[in-house]
Design an enzyme around this catalytic site. Structure first.
Site, PDB file in Angstrom:
ATOM      1  N   GLU A  79      -2.716 -10.818 -23.446  1.00  0.00           N
ATOM      2  CA  GLU A  79      -3.334 -11.697 -24.438  1.00  0.00           C
ATOM      3  C   GLU A  79      -3.965 -10.915 -25.590  1.00  0.00           C
ATOM      4  O   GLU A  79      -5.065 -11.207 -26.052  1.00  0.00           O
ATOM      5  CB  GLU A  79      -4.372 -12.599 -23.763  1.00  0.00           C
ATOM      6  CG  GLU A  79      -3.756 -13.486 -22.690  1.00  0.00           C
ATOM      7  CD  GLU A  79      -4.803 -14.215 -21.849  1.00  0.00           C
ATOM      8  OE1 GLU A  79      -6.004 -13.884 -21.979  1.00  0.00           O
ATOM      9  OE2 GLU A  79      -4.412 -15.083 -21.050  1.00  0.00           O
TER      10      GLU A  79
ATOM     11  N   CYS B 103       0.827  -1.202   0.000  1.00  0.00           N
ATOM     12  CA  CYS B 103       0.000   0.000   0.000  1.00  0.00           C
ATOM     13  C   CYS B 103       0.858   1.246   0.000  1.00  0.00           C
ATOM     14  O   CYS B 103       1.720   1.397   0.850  1.00  0.00           O
ATOM     15  CB  CYS B 103      -0.922   0.009   1.219  1.00  0.00           C
ATOM     16  SG  CYS B 103      -1.960   1.483   1.299  1.00  0.00           S
TER      17      CYS B 103
END
Length: 292
Positions: A270, A122
Protein backbone atom coordinates in the site's frame (compact mmCIF):
# COMPACT_ATOMS: atom_id res chain seq x y z
CA UNK A 1 7.67 -10.99 -17.20
CA UNK A 2 8.57 -14.29 -15.47
CA UNK A 3 5.55 -16.15 -14.12
CA UNK A 4 5.65 -19.10 -11.77
CA UNK A 5 3.70 -21.99 -13.31
CA UNK A 6 3.16 -24.70 -10.68
CA UNK A 7 3.17 -28.34 -11.81
CA UNK A 8 -0.09 -30.24 -11.75
CA UNK A 9 0.77 -32.03 -8.50
CA UNK A 10 1.42 -28.74 -6.69
CA UNK A 11 -2.34 -28.28 -6.43
CA UNK A 12 -4.82 -30.80 -4.99
CA UNK A 13 -8.58 -30.72 -5.52
CA UNK A 14 -10.94 -31.51 -2.62
CA UNK A 15 -14.71 -31.78 -2.49
CA UNK A 16 -15.91 -29.45 0.26
CA UNK A 17 -19.08 -28.01 1.78
CA UNK A 18 -19.29 -24.23 1.39
CA UNK A 19 -21.30 -22.34 4.00
CA UNK A 20 -22.54 -18.83 3.43
CA UNK A 21 -25.65 -16.81 4.09
CA UNK A 22 -27.62 -18.97 1.67
CA UNK A 23 -28.09 -22.75 1.75
CA UNK A 24 -24.92 -24.87 2.08
CA UNK A 25 -23.54 -26.13 -1.23
CA UNK A 26 -20.94 -28.64 -2.32
CA UNK A 27 -17.98 -27.33 -4.27
CA UNK A 28 -14.48 -28.22 -5.43
CA UNK A 29 -11.65 -26.36 -3.75
CA UNK A 30 -8.06 -26.21 -4.99
CA UNK A 31 -5.46 -26.24 -2.21
CA UNK A 32 -1.66 -26.15 -2.11
CA UNK A 33 -0.17 -29.65 -1.95
CA UNK A 34 2.09 -30.40 1.00
CA UNK A 35 4.31 -33.48 0.72
CA UNK A 36 7.67 -34.56 2.17
CA UNK A 37 10.91 -34.31 0.23
CA UNK A 38 14.03 -36.15 1.36
CA UNK A 39 17.22 -34.33 0.40
CA UNK A 40 20.26 -36.58 0.25
CA UNK A 41 23.89 -35.56 -0.20
CA UNK A 42 26.25 -37.84 -2.12
CA UNK A 43 29.99 -37.31 -1.75
CA UNK A 44 33.30 -39.15 -1.70
CA UNK A 45 35.28 -39.75 1.49
CA UNK A 46 38.59 -41.34 0.63
CA UNK A 47 37.65 -44.01 -1.88
CA UNK A 48 34.20 -44.56 -0.40
CA UNK A 49 31.01 -43.05 -1.79
CA UNK A 50 28.85 -41.72 1.04
CA UNK A 51 25.16 -40.89 0.84
CA UNK A 52 23.68 -38.91 3.72
CA UNK A 53 20.13 -37.73 4.33
CA UNK A 54 20.48 -34.08 5.30
CA UNK A 55 16.82 -33.06 5.52
CA UNK A 56 13.26 -34.20 5.14
CA UNK A 57 11.27 -31.06 4.49
CA UNK A 58 7.56 -30.56 3.90
CA UNK A 59 7.19 -28.70 0.64
CA UNK A 60 4.97 -28.09 -2.37
CA UNK A 61 6.09 -30.29 -5.30
CA UNK A 62 7.83 -28.45 -8.09
CA UNK A 63 11.38 -27.20 -8.69
CA UNK A 64 12.74 -29.82 -6.29
CA UNK A 65 16.22 -29.56 -7.85
CA UNK A 66 16.24 -25.84 -7.10
CA UNK A 67 15.06 -26.52 -3.56
CA UNK A 68 17.76 -29.12 -2.86
CA UNK A 69 20.54 -26.99 -4.34
CA UNK A 70 19.36 -23.84 -2.60
CA UNK A 71 19.03 -25.61 0.74
CA UNK A 72 22.57 -27.04 0.57
CA UNK A 73 23.96 -23.69 -0.55
CA UNK A 74 22.31 -21.67 2.21
CA UNK A 75 23.48 -24.29 4.73
CA UNK A 76 27.07 -23.75 3.59
CA UNK A 77 27.57 -27.26 2.18
CA UNK A 78 27.64 -26.31 -1.51
CA UNK A 79 29.76 -23.23 -2.17
CA UNK A 80 29.69 -23.12 -5.96
CA UNK A 81 27.59 -24.66 -8.75
CA UNK A 82 30.77 -26.37 -9.96
CA UNK A 83 30.70 -28.44 -6.73
CA UNK A 84 27.63 -30.31 -8.01
CA UNK A 85 28.14 -33.28 -10.32
CA UNK A 86 24.45 -34.06 -10.74
CA UNK A 87 21.06 -33.87 -9.07
CA UNK A 88 18.96 -36.98 -9.56
CA UNK A 89 15.68 -38.48 -8.39
CA UNK A 90 15.74 -42.27 -7.87
CA UNK A 91 13.11 -44.04 -9.98
CA UNK A 92 11.92 -46.00 -6.95
CA UNK A 93 11.86 -42.99 -4.61
CA UNK A 94 9.90 -40.12 -6.19
CA UNK A 95 10.00 -38.11 -2.95
CA UNK A 96 13.82 -38.17 -2.78
CA UNK A 97 16.38 -35.93 -4.46
CA UNK A 98 20.09 -36.81 -4.40
CA UNK A 99 22.66 -34.05 -4.84
CA UNK A 100 25.94 -35.70 -5.84
CA UNK A 101 29.09 -33.64 -5.41
CA UNK A 102 32.22 -33.95 -7.51
CA UNK A 103 34.85 -36.30 -6.06
CA UNK A 104 37.37 -33.51 -5.46
CA UNK A 105 34.95 -31.43 -3.32
CA UNK A 106 35.79 -31.39 0.40
CA UNK A 107 32.64 -31.84 2.47
CA UNK A 108 32.02 -30.63 6.00
CA UNK A 109 28.57 -31.73 7.16
CA UNK A 110 28.89 -30.12 10.58
CA UNK A 111 26.88 -27.03 9.52
CA UNK A 112 23.89 -29.35 9.22
CA UNK A 113 23.38 -29.46 12.98
CA UNK A 114 19.64 -29.94 12.78
CA UNK A 115 17.09 -32.64 13.20
CA UNK A 116 16.39 -34.32 9.86
CA UNK A 117 12.75 -33.18 9.80
CA UNK A 118 11.59 -29.63 9.21
CA UNK A 119 8.03 -28.44 8.75
CA UNK A 120 6.81 -26.25 5.92
CA UNK A 121 6.60 -23.29 8.29
CA UNK A 122 10.06 -23.38 9.86
CA UNK A 123 13.50 -23.37 8.32
CA UNK A 124 15.65 -23.55 11.44
CA UNK A 125 13.37 -25.36 13.88
CA UNK A 126 15.81 -28.25 14.05
CA UNK A 127 18.94 -26.17 14.50
CA UNK A 128 21.08 -27.19 17.45
CA UNK A 129 21.75 -23.54 18.25
CA UNK A 130 21.39 -20.05 16.84
CA UNK A 131 25.18 -19.76 16.96
CA UNK A 132 25.38 -22.53 14.35
CA UNK A 133 23.21 -20.40 12.04
CA UNK A 134 25.16 -17.21 12.64
CA UNK A 135 28.52 -18.82 11.94
CA UNK A 136 27.25 -20.07 8.57
CA UNK A 137 26.74 -16.53 7.24
CA UNK A 138 29.39 -14.89 5.14
CA UNK A 139 31.20 -11.63 5.68
CA UNK A 140 29.15 -8.43 6.04
CA UNK A 141 27.76 -7.20 2.73
CA UNK A 142 29.52 -4.23 1.11
CA UNK A 143 27.77 -0.88 1.43
CA UNK A 144 28.83 0.39 -1.98
CA UNK A 145 25.98 -0.20 -4.42
CA UNK A 146 23.47 1.76 -6.51
CA UNK A 147 20.85 3.41 -4.33
CA UNK A 148 17.33 2.02 -4.22
CA UNK A 149 14.49 4.34 -5.18
CA UNK A 150 11.56 3.97 -2.74
CA UNK A 151 9.21 4.17 -5.74
CA UNK A 152 10.70 0.88 -6.99
CA UNK A 153 9.97 -0.78 -3.63
CA UNK A 154 6.36 0.40 -3.78
CA UNK A 155 5.87 -1.44 -7.09
CA UNK A 156 7.18 -4.82 -5.90
CA UNK A 157 3.92 -6.21 -4.42
CA UNK A 158 1.86 -5.54 -7.54
CA UNK A 159 4.54 -6.95 -9.84
CA UNK A 160 4.90 -10.12 -7.77
CA UNK A 161 1.17 -10.60 -7.36
CA UNK A 162 0.70 -10.53 -11.14
CA UNK A 163 3.22 -13.38 -11.47
CA UNK A 164 1.72 -15.68 -8.81
CA UNK A 165 -0.37 -18.16 -10.75
CA UNK A 166 -0.06 -20.76 -7.98
CA UNK A 167 -1.45 -18.39 -5.40
CA UNK A 168 -4.30 -17.54 -7.76
CA UNK A 169 -5.35 -21.18 -7.76
CA UNK A 170 -4.97 -21.96 -4.06
CA UNK A 171 -4.52 -18.81 -1.96
CA UNK A 172 -2.09 -20.89 0.09
CA UNK A 173 1.39 -20.49 -1.38
CA UNK A 174 4.19 -18.19 -0.27
CA UNK A 175 6.23 -16.54 -3.00
CA UNK A 176 9.84 -15.41 -3.21
CA UNK A 177 10.90 -13.19 -6.09
CA UNK A 178 14.19 -11.81 -7.30
CA UNK A 179 14.25 -8.22 -8.58
CA UNK A 180 16.94 -5.95 -9.97
CA UNK A 181 17.48 -2.59 -8.28
CA UNK A 182 15.50 -0.93 -11.08
CA UNK A 183 12.46 -3.15 -10.39
CA UNK A 184 12.78 -5.77 -13.12
CA UNK A 185 11.44 -9.18 -12.09
CA UNK A 186 14.09 -11.87 -12.66
CA UNK A 187 12.56 -15.03 -11.18
CA UNK A 188 9.70 -16.27 -8.98
CA UNK A 189 9.27 -19.42 -6.91
CA UNK A 190 6.28 -20.49 -4.77
CA UNK A 191 5.94 -23.01 -1.96
CA UNK A 192 3.75 -23.71 1.03
CA UNK A 193 6.82 -22.95 3.16
CA UNK A 194 8.34 -19.49 2.97
CA UNK A 195 11.88 -20.79 3.58
CA UNK A 196 11.39 -23.39 0.82
CA UNK A 197 10.30 -20.66 -1.59
CA UNK A 198 13.50 -18.74 -0.85
CA UNK A 199 15.66 -21.87 -1.18
CA UNK A 200 13.99 -22.63 -4.53
CA UNK A 201 14.67 -19.07 -5.69
CA UNK A 202 18.33 -19.13 -4.61
CA UNK A 203 18.77 -22.64 -6.02
CA UNK A 204 17.40 -21.52 -9.39
CA UNK A 205 20.10 -18.87 -9.54
CA UNK A 206 22.82 -21.22 -8.32
CA UNK A 207 21.94 -23.68 -11.11
CA UNK A 208 21.42 -21.01 -13.79
CA UNK A 209 23.41 -21.75 -16.94
CA UNK A 210 26.20 -21.53 -17.72
CA UNK A 211 27.90 -21.00 -14.35
CA UNK A 212 25.27 -19.76 -11.91
CA UNK A 213 24.25 -16.24 -10.93
CA UNK A 214 25.53 -16.22 -7.33
CA UNK A 215 26.32 -13.86 -5.60
CA UNK A 216 23.07 -11.96 -5.99
CA UNK A 217 24.68 -8.56 -5.72
CA UNK A 218 22.53 -5.56 -6.69
CA UNK A 219 19.42 -7.71 -6.31
CA UNK A 220 16.35 -7.62 -4.08
CA UNK A 221 14.64 -10.71 -2.67
CA UNK A 222 10.97 -9.93 -2.03
CA UNK A 223 8.80 -12.37 -0.08
CA UNK A 224 5.02 -12.48 0.33
CA UNK A 225 5.37 -13.42 3.99
CA UNK A 226 6.95 -12.20 7.18
CA UNK A 227 10.73 -11.81 7.35
CA UNK A 228 12.17 -14.36 9.75
CA UNK A 229 15.72 -14.98 10.93
CA UNK A 230 16.39 -17.84 8.51
CA UNK A 231 15.29 -15.78 5.50
CA UNK A 232 17.83 -13.07 6.32
CA UNK A 233 20.48 -15.77 6.78
CA UNK A 234 19.67 -17.29 3.39
CA UNK A 235 19.84 -14.03 1.42
CA UNK A 236 23.11 -13.08 3.11
CA UNK A 237 24.57 -16.47 2.21
CA UNK A 238 23.57 -15.77 -1.40
CA UNK A 239 25.27 -12.36 -1.34
CA UNK A 240 21.97 -10.50 -1.72
CA UNK A 241 21.99 -7.10 0.00
CA UNK A 242 18.23 -6.51 0.32
CA UNK A 243 15.33 -8.53 1.77
CA UNK A 244 11.88 -6.97 1.47
CA UNK A 245 8.75 -8.55 2.93
CA UNK A 246 5.02 -7.97 2.80
CA UNK A 247 4.82 -8.84 6.49
CA UNK A 248 6.69 -8.06 9.67
CA UNK A 249 10.26 -8.99 10.56
CA UNK A 250 11.21 -10.79 13.77
CA UNK A 251 13.61 -9.35 16.32
CA UNK A 252 16.31 -11.85 15.36
CA UNK A 253 15.85 -11.02 11.68
CA UNK A 254 16.50 -7.35 12.44
CA UNK A 255 19.51 -8.17 14.60
CA UNK A 256 21.06 -10.40 11.95
CA UNK A 257 20.41 -7.86 9.16
CA UNK A 258 22.15 -5.14 11.17
CA UNK A 259 24.96 -7.52 12.10
CA UNK A 260 25.66 -8.50 8.48
CA UNK A 261 25.00 -5.15 6.79
CA UNK A 262 21.87 -6.25 4.93
CA UNK A 263 18.95 -3.97 4.15
CA UNK A 264 15.71 -5.25 5.69
CA UNK A 265 12.32 -3.82 4.69
CA UNK A 266 9.00 -4.86 6.21
CA UNK A 267 5.30 -4.15 5.64
CA UNK A 268 5.97 -3.45 1.97
CA UNK A 269 2.43 -2.79 0.80
CA UNK A 270 0.00 0.00 0.00
CA UNK A 271 2.78 2.41 -1.01
CA UNK A 272 4.57 2.27 2.32
CA UNK A 273 7.26 0.24 4.05
CA UNK A 274 9.40 0.24 7.17
CA UNK A 275 13.20 0.19 7.09
CA UNK A 276 14.65 -1.96 9.88
CA UNK A 277 18.27 -2.11 8.73
CA UNK A 278 20.51 -0.86 5.94
CA UNK A 279 19.11 2.61 5.23
CA UNK A 280 22.36 3.51 3.44
CA UNK A 281 21.05 1.73 0.33
CA UNK A 282 17.92 3.90 0.03
CA UNK A 283 17.82 7.06 -2.02
CA UNK A 284 16.44 10.35 -0.66
CA UNK A 285 16.88 9.58 3.04
CA UNK A 286 18.32 12.25 5.29
CA UNK A 287 21.77 11.69 6.83
CA UNK A 288 20.12 11.38 10.26
CA UNK A 289 18.98 7.84 9.33
CA UNK A 290 22.22 6.71 7.73
CA UNK A 291 23.41 4.69 10.73
CA UNK A 292 20.30 2.46 11.01
Amino acid sequence: MPTYLPPADAVTAFSILRIGTDAPETATDLVATEEPLEIQLGYTRGSVEVRKTVAITMRTPGHDRDLAAGFLFTEGIVRDPANIAEIVRPADKPQTVIVRLRPDVAVDVRPLERNNYTTSSCGVCGKASLDAVRTATRHPLPEAAPLLDPAIIHRLPETLRAAQSGFDQTGGLHAAALFTFDGRLVAVREDIGRHNAVDKLIGSQLLAAPAGAIPLSERIVFVSSRASFELVQKIVMAGCPVLAAVGAPSSLAIELARETGATLLGFVRENRFNVYAGTMRLRALTPAFAAT
